[in-house]
Design a protein around this motif. Sequence first.
Motif, PDB file in Angstrom:
ATOM      1  N   GLY A   1     -23.508 -57.928  34.716  1.00  0.00           N
ATOM      2  CA  GLY A   1     -22.559 -58.037  35.822  1.00  0.00           C
ATOM      3  C   GLY A   1     -21.893 -56.724  36.157  1.00  0.00           C
ATOM      4  O   GLY A   1     -20.782 -56.712  36.702  1.00  0.00           O
ATOM      5  N   CYS A   2     -22.513 -55.639  35.826  1.00  0.00           N
ATOM      6  CA  CYS A   2     -21.931 -54.318  36.069  1.00  0.00           C
ATOM      7  C   CYS A   2     -23.060 -53.313  36.319  1.00  0.00           C
ATOM      8  O   CYS A   2     -24.245 -53.639  36.188  1.00  0.00           O
ATOM      9  N   LYS A   3     -22.683 -52.123  36.653  1.00  0.00           N
ATOM     10  CA  LYS A   3     -23.658 -51.067  36.919  1.00  0.00           C
ATOM     11  C   LYS A   3     -24.181 -50.478  35.618  1.00  0.00           C
ATOM     12  O   LYS A   3     -23.409 -50.101  34.733  1.00  0.00           O
ATOM     13  N   ILE A   4     -25.516 -50.443  35.481  1.00  0.00           N
ATOM     14  CA  ILE A   4     -26.160 -49.837  34.316  1.00  0.00           C
ATOM     15  C   ILE A   4     -26.854 -48.566  34.781  1.00  0.00           C
ATOM     16  O   ILE A   4     -27.654 -48.588  35.721  1.00  0.00           O
ATOM     17  N   THR A   5     -26.565 -47.474  34.114  1.00  0.00           N
ATOM     18  CA  THR A   5     -27.167 -46.186  34.508  1.00  0.00           C
ATOM     19  C   THR A   5     -28.216 -45.704  33.513  1.00  0.00           C
ATOM     20  O   THR A   5     -29.101 -44.929  33.880  1.00  0.00           O
ATOM     21  N   GLN A   6     -28.086 -46.177  32.247  1.00  0.00           N
ATOM     22  CA  GLN A   6     -29.069 -45.807  31.238  1.00  0.00           C
ATOM     23  C   GLN A   6     -29.343 -46.986  30.317  1.00  0.00           C
ATOM     24  O   GLN A   6     -28.501 -47.872  30.150  1.00  0.00           O
ATOM     25  N   ALA A   7     -30.545 -46.961  29.725  1.00  0.00           N
ATOM     26  CA  ALA A   7     -30.927 -47.983  28.752  1.00  0.00           C
ATOM     27  C   ALA A   7     -31.822 -47.316  27.707  1.00  0.00           C
ATOM     28  O   ALA A   7     -32.340 -46.205  27.924  1.00  0.00           O
TER      29      ALA A   7
ATOM     30  N   VAL B   1     -35.125 -48.116  25.019  1.00  0.00           N
ATOM     31  CA  VAL B   1     -36.226 -49.053  24.771  1.00  0.00           C
ATOM     32  C   VAL B   1     -36.057 -49.680  23.388  1.00  0.00           C
ATOM     33  O   VAL B   1     -35.863 -48.980  22.387  1.00  0.00           O
ATOM     34  N   SER B   2     -36.168 -51.021  23.342  1.00  0.00           N
ATOM     35  CA  SER B   2     -36.093 -51.769  22.083  1.00  0.00           C
ATOM     36  C   SER B   2     -37.026 -52.972  22.200  1.00  0.00           C
ATOM     37  O   SER B   2     -36.593 -54.114  22.345  1.00  0.00           O
ATOM     38  N   ASP B   3     -38.319 -52.720  22.100  1.00  0.00           N
ATOM     39  CA  ASP B   3     -39.348 -53.734  22.299  1.00  0.00           C
ATOM     40  C   ASP B   3     -39.824 -54.260  20.944  1.00  0.00           C
ATOM     41  O   ASP B   3     -40.202 -53.462  20.074  1.00  0.00           O
ATOM     42  N   PRO B   4     -39.789 -55.589  20.719  1.00  0.00           N
ATOM     43  CA  PRO B   4     -40.288 -56.127  19.441  1.00  0.00           C
ATOM     44  C   PRO B   4     -41.786 -55.906  19.252  1.00  0.00           C
ATOM     45  O   PRO B   4     -42.287 -55.948  18.123  1.00  0.00           O
ATOM     46  N   ASN B   5     -42.509 -55.670  20.350  1.00  0.00           N
ATOM     47  CA  ASN B   5     -43.949 -55.384  20.266  1.00  0.00           C
ATOM     48  C   ASN B   5     -44.244 -54.110  21.060  1.00  0.00           C
ATOM     49  O   ASN B   5     -44.807 -54.148  22.159  1.00  0.00           O
ATOM     50  N   PRO B   6     -43.839 -52.982  20.524  1.00  0.00           N
ATOM     51  CA  PRO B   6     -44.037 -51.726  21.267  1.00  0.00           C
ATOM     52  C   PRO B   6     -45.523 -51.364  21.343  1.00  0.00           C
ATOM     53  O   PRO B   6     -46.335 -51.884  20.564  1.00  0.00           O
ATOM     54  N   PRO B   7     -45.841 -50.501  22.297  1.00  0.00           N
ATOM     55  CA  PRO B   7     -44.968 -49.820  23.253  1.00  0.00           C
ATOM     56  C   PRO B   7     -44.618 -50.718  24.442  1.00  0.00           C
ATOM     57  O   PRO B   7     -45.271 -51.738  24.684  1.00  0.00           O
ATOM     58  N   LEU B   8     -43.592 -50.305  25.205  1.00  0.00           N
ATOM     59  CA  LEU B   8     -43.121 -51.072  26.351  1.00  0.00           C
ATOM     60  C   LEU B   8     -43.917 -50.656  27.590  1.00  0.00           C
ATOM     61  O   LEU B   8     -44.067 -49.463  27.888  1.00  0.00           O
ATOM     62  N   ASN B   9     -44.430 -51.670  28.313  1.00  0.00           N
ATOM     63  CA  ASN B   9     -45.193 -51.388  29.523  1.00  0.00           C
ATOM     64  C   ASN B   9     -44.265 -51.089  30.691  1.00  0.00           C
ATOM     65  O   ASN B   9     -43.279 -51.782  30.909  1.00  0.00           O
ATOM     66  N   VAL B  10     -44.602 -50.044  31.427  1.00  0.00           N
ATOM     67  CA  VAL B  10     -43.918 -49.720  32.680  1.00  0.00           C
ATOM     68  C   VAL B  10     -44.838 -50.172  33.808  1.00  0.00           C
ATOM     69  O   VAL B  10     -45.999 -49.754  33.888  1.00  0.00           O
ATOM     70  N   ARG B  11     -44.333 -51.055  34.690  1.00  0.00           N
ATOM     71  CA  ARG B  11     -45.168 -51.676  35.719  1.00  0.00           C
ATOM     72  C   ARG B  11     -44.816 -51.154  37.103  1.00  0.00           C
ATOM     73  O   ARG B  11     -43.727 -50.609  37.329  1.00  0.00           O
ATOM     74  N   SER B  12     -45.761 -51.377  37.998  1.00  0.00           N
ATOM     75  CA  SER B  12     -45.602 -50.875  39.367  1.00  0.00           C
ATOM     76  C   SER B  12     -44.649 -51.731  40.193  1.00  0.00           C
ATOM     77  O   SER B  12     -44.134 -51.276  41.215  1.00  0.00           O
TER      78      SER B  12
ATOM     79  N   LYS C   1     -42.252 -45.617  24.020  1.00  0.00           N
ATOM     80  CA  LYS C   1     -41.970 -45.940  22.621  1.00  0.00           C
ATOM     81  C   LYS C   1     -40.531 -46.436  22.479  1.00  0.00           C
ATOM     82  O   LYS C   1     -39.690 -46.188  23.339  1.00  0.00           O
ATOM     83  N   ASN C   2     -40.287 -47.120  21.369  1.00  0.00           N
ATOM     84  CA  ASN C   2     -38.915 -47.561  21.075  1.00  0.00           C
ATOM     85  C   ASN C   2     -37.992 -46.364  20.902  1.00  0.00           C
ATOM     86  O   ASN C   2     -38.410 -45.282  20.483  1.00  0.00           O
ATOM     87  N   ASN C   3     -36.702 -46.596  21.231  1.00  0.00           N
ATOM     88  CA  ASN C   3     -35.634 -45.597  21.158  1.00  0.00           C
ATOM     89  C   ASN C   3     -35.753 -44.518  22.232  1.00  0.00           C
ATOM     90  O   ASN C   3     -35.068 -43.492  22.154  1.00  0.00           O
ATOM     91  N   THR C   4     -36.589 -44.768  23.241  1.00  0.00           N
ATOM     92  CA  THR C   4     -36.690 -43.848  24.372  1.00  0.00           C
ATOM     93  C   THR C   4     -35.602 -44.184  25.389  1.00  0.00           C
ATOM     94  O   THR C   4     -35.456 -45.341  25.781  1.00  0.00           O
ATOM     95  N   PHE C   5     -34.841 -43.186  25.814  1.00  0.00           N
ATOM     96  CA  PHE C   5     -33.815 -43.385  26.831  1.00  0.00           C
ATOM     97  C   PHE C   5     -34.442 -43.313  28.210  1.00  0.00           C
ATOM     98  O   PHE C   5     -35.285 -42.441  28.486  1.00  0.00           O
TER      99      PHE C   5
END
Length: 280
Positions: A111-117, A119-130, A144-148
């Motif tokens: 419910g607020c503005k998010i500027t950064q996150a 990565v914390s994927d239980p099954n890494p690596p995390l897919n980036v989609r189009s 990879k996990n822990n990537t900002f």
Amino acid sequence: MSFTKGQIITVSLAGLATAVGVAVATIQSGAMKQSDLPLAESPASTRNQIAGPTNSPESRQPKSLQAQTPAAESPKSQPQPAKTPAVQSSLVAGVSPRKVEPVVVTPPNSGCKITQAVVSDPNPPLNVRSSPQVRGSQIVGKLKNNTFVSVAEEQNGWLRITDPVPGWVAKRRTESSCSNVNQPINFLPGGDEAIVKGRIIGGGSHSYRIRVRKGQTMTVRNRQEVFPQIITPGGKLLAGDPYQGNETEWTGKVPVTGSYTLQLDSNFRGYEYEFSVKLQ
């Protein structure tokens, strides 16, 4: 020598009288001897004396209570509720009232503005989609996990990122926090202490407001590496200068009544924080 018939009869009568006299004397003698012995009470006479009625009320045997009234089964005793309210421990001499636990305050993450996150994927690596969906989208990168990642917008559980790979990632496979937080601290009823803990991911500012009366003693203790800035209602820094040393605790009487701010700032990756505040 011969006796006549009359003489024989007379002699016989005299002998009979003599025998009778001897017998009577013998009986009387025996009776006298028996009278010298103590009289033994026969069982029959004893039973008659016990069972027989008597004219004295005190000597009458009371009838059995069981024979007079039928045996009545007593009802089983049931636990009875207390008729008087329990005495409060605070009213009993020498017993202190129960301590109220500190309230735990955490920042919101939606419910607020998010500027950064991060990565914390239980099954890494995390897919980036189009596009913000699984079907009909293409995988344009993997993280990879822990990537900002830098977040541009949020849509239906997806985050559009611009760095390091432009595209869409599932928010639930990341950790994020609101960039800016301004949240009040309210104690539990009867309480006087709060524990504030959270995390700033990326840059941002998390502020917590607490209402304090003039003359009250406020104590702030650090439970992590970063100590919050303590700012008065007029905007003056009371304690927690980020450029001077590493404070771990501050205690003092507040100068004025109003809303005091406990503030934490981040300019880069962010950090976890935890501190306590108590009023007396």
